[in-house]
Design a protein around this motif. Sequence first.
Motif, short mmCIF file in Angstrom:
data_model
loop_
_atom_site.label_atom_id
_atom_site.label_comp_id
_atom_site.label_asym_id
_atom_site.label_seq_id
_atom_site.Cartn_x
_atom_site.Cartn_y
_atom_site.Cartn_z
N ALA A 1 41.60 47.91 40.13
CA ALA A 1 42.27 47.37 40.54
C ALA A 1 43.78 46.84 40.23
O ALA A 1 44.85 47.20 41.21
N THR B 1 37.53 46.99 53.05
CA THR B 1 36.88 45.36 52.81
C THR B 1 35.70 46.06 51.70
O THR B 1 35.81 45.70 50.38
N THR C 1 37.80 46.66 48.28
CA THR C 1 38.15 45.60 48.16
C THR C 1 37.08 44.17 47.21
O THR C 1 37.47 44.69 46.23
N THR D 1 37.02 43.75 43.83
CA THR D 1 37.61 42.60 42.74
C THR D 1 36.25 41.59 42.86
O THR D 1 36.72 40.61 41.60
N LEU E 1 44.66 49.26 51.06
CA LEU E 1 44.29 47.85 49.67
C LEU E 1 45.32 47.18 48.40
O LEU E 1 44.45 46.29 47.86
N ALA F 1 45.28 44.04 50.62
CA ALA F 1 43.77 43.78 50.39
C ALA F 1 43.56 43.35 49.06
O ALA F 1 42.51 42.09 48.50
N LEU F 2 43.55 43.94 47.79
CA LEU F 2 43.34 43.60 46.31
C LEU F 2 44.10 42.22 46.00
O LEU F 2 43.25 41.15 45.60
N SER G 1 41.84 39.61 47.72
CA SER G 1 40.93 39.23 48.07
C SER G 1 41.44 38.46 46.58
O SER G 1 39.82 37.63 46.50
N SER H 1 35.93 38.80 52.39
CA SER H 1 35.61 40.44 53.20
C SER H 1 36.12 39.58 54.45
O SER H 1 37.36 41.02 55.10
N VAL I 1 39.84 39.63 54.54
CA VAL I 1 40.60 41.48 53.77
C VAL I 1 40.19 42.57 55.14
O VAL I 1 41.09 43.35 55.78
#
Lengths: 274, 267, 353
Positions: A17, B75, B78, B82, B140, B143-144, B147, B193, B196
Amino acid sequence: MTSVRTRIAGMALFVPAIFILSVLFVYPFFRSFIGSFRVNNHWGLQNYLTVMDLYKGDILYTLAISLASLLILLIFAIILGGFLRLKQNTVLEFLFKIPLFIPFVVVGHAMRVFLAPHGTLNAVLAALGLVNLQNPPSLAFSATGIVIALTWKNLSFALLMMMGAFRSIDDSYIEASYNMGAKSLRTIVSVLMPMAKGAIAVSAVLIFTSMIGSFSIPIMLGAGNGPQMAMVDLYYQIVYQNNYGAANALGVISYLLSMGAAIYYLRMVTTHER
Amino acid sequence: MNAKLKLFLKFLGYACAIFVIFGPISSIVLWSLAQKWYWPHLFPQELGLFYWQKVLGGNIMHSLALSFYIAILVTLLTLLFTVPMSYLLARYKIPAKGLILTLFLLPQAFPQLPVFTNAMVLLYRWDLVGTMPGVVLIHLVGALVYSVWTLVSVFRSIPIALEEAAINVGASKLRVFFTIALPNAIPGIIAASLLVFLYSLDEFTGTLLIGSPFITTMPIYMYKTAMGYEMQVAAITALLLMLPGLLLLFLIEKYLKSQYLATFGRG
Amino acid sequence: MDISITGLSKSYTTRKKVLSDIDLTFQAGSFTAILGPSGCGKTTLMRCISGFLNVDQGVIRFGDQEVTHLPPQKRGTAMVFQNYALWPHMTVYENIAYGLKIRKYSKQEIEKKILAILETVEIDTQDVKKRYPSQYSGGQQQRIALARALVLEPKLLLLDEPLSNLDAKVRQRLRVEIRKIQKDLGITAVYVTHDQDEALSMADQIVLMNEGKIEQIGSPENIYKHPQSYFAAQFIGTSNSLQVEYRDGAFYIGQQLIYIPQSPPALNKMSYDLVIRSKDARVTQDRELESELLSFQGILRESLFTGSGYRHWLEVERQDIYIESEENIPEKGLCFVQIPREKYFLYSREEAI
């Protein structure tokens, strides 16, 4: 107490990440600063001069649109949020959550057809006798259209923030105000609003920033000629002019205009971690 | 105020609210059904499902599948990246935790477009522009961030005593995570999720820059048809695009805490 | 197996110590209550014993074994939490089985142990495999939490204000039952509480804490009857304190001379705190002169009916005190307060005037 192996395993969980974010956000973010000062492999302020020359009007236009939408949203969210706080109404609350779940491009397109000269809005207004369809006003490709679309899309966010703040105010304050004989509107203005002023300021900053950075709605609703919003200018600089220097300068200016939100988030992290 | 007036005002209020919310949406519904709609008619002269049949048989299905494919991939990745990380951030002393959390805030705080244009330059170098991996990567980013913030607060909301009770009876840290923390975080993880997934499905700015010209997700398809004045096609695409979000709203309204929503829907 | 703590200190920040120089022994099979106001360090002390907090200094021993730096899961203690901390996603049965499974007991053994312990804590065993903790009342949940801790046969049972979220009636009943279970199983228990009634009624030994230090250790009776410090005297029981001064060879409350049979202090001027328990004093309208009584005069301001008796508000030389007694005093105004010699406590203030 924790063994070295578990520590390393733990750290490994952070790698993907952080790597993605660093490479695709942090590094490009700093690159835009550097790029904005680079002109033909030299350092210089040329890009900023170009941007000022070309887009001074557009930057002001962006600010004006953002502020106008913000103002409408705040008034709307405080009043409706206030009334919903005083009198629960799940139907309205649910209704106004819908815009959050409609994608930006869909909002852009919906507004194009809704606000067009012969769109649904004018049709309804004509039916009420408020508009003459022989000479219909067009809102779609104008500043007003952008303001309406941005406002509409952010209705939910503004309302959610405000409801959150108002809900954290204890019932007894409201009851005390009623008890003194105040009506609903007065209670909202003189009890709820002052008690939630921190949260109102935060929502204002966050909404303003998202307006400055808005792209899909302005590009779909902007007029073909005339002023554009900053992000649209930036996109055109990249796609049509291939002028990354000017685009980056415009980008850096947009970062500066977003500083309020950045400061708020930073403070959030520091208080979170204390 | 007499009762009749009150009722009228209430009715008017609802009417206004419904018009404000559904007015714009109704326009695209109308357009999606318009087989013939010429100026200066207020309503289409001919309504029908002609365009729906035409569109659903065409390449929109390809975009739809592509969008879902990307969203599912984003998703899953992620969650993988995460869930454990957010747990560690929520529960343990991590070196430079403040810095890491700040890192995950930056994309929320600044406009995306200028950053993504620079990311595009990098992805060009690696030949990822116009490819699936490129689009997944750019999705991402948002999304990251989304999340991590949701999940950290989810894990923090689980009373720490639950985990201490497990450690106290002899459970290892790994066991505590899988048998105590994770099961209790499931509702929050599902909410995260879904959001996301929706974020990736609706993502426009990054996809426009990184995906073009080969990766045409639903939002891009809709944008192109709208800009090309294919009114009915754009309207139908828009409706299809709206559907998952509305479904989500109806289905999990009660699970979605407003604090999760607050960071959603920007860009 | 005795449990001993020597020289234990703990601070969160560099400035202030949360615990300083704690020396304690819990005898095998005894029930110790750690009592003190909120913020006195009692919970911190318990978390140090359980291993959830590292100590800065000092040694903790379980019998011969030093456990000071062992992680919590290796100490063999079992905790009962204030909010029960039952896992909401597991059935009652699974909750209790959790620790047993980690210890790799067979299915039959687990079942046997769980049924036995549920019987001990008086939880109906019938549908524990189907029901979740939230389907039980607060008192029952705490019994289940107790069962979860006890089933592992811990060396030490730690209870962190386990009854404070329950209502008064349930609390009264569980006090008796927890004590009985502890005695029956012969387990060593440490019970953290801010409730003096709980500590006095349940414990073999009370550790009274204040501001990170131990004020007094002793049996409940000893703590109640012989408080060794001003803090101990005014914290235990419903107490009043009056400022007393020693000057010119005599004790005074304000301008009132009182007779206290105590050897005069070295200095010729000293300040004292006189602590009187509300229930130990009498209010009368005529002064009885008796050398066994401390007696002084005050003005009765108000008497409140409390059900079992009356609470009298008196003003003594501009200081307020409250005395409880069974009889009402119909006339307000001048009256006398009398306290048997062994029932009042006098503590000199550290700084002399």
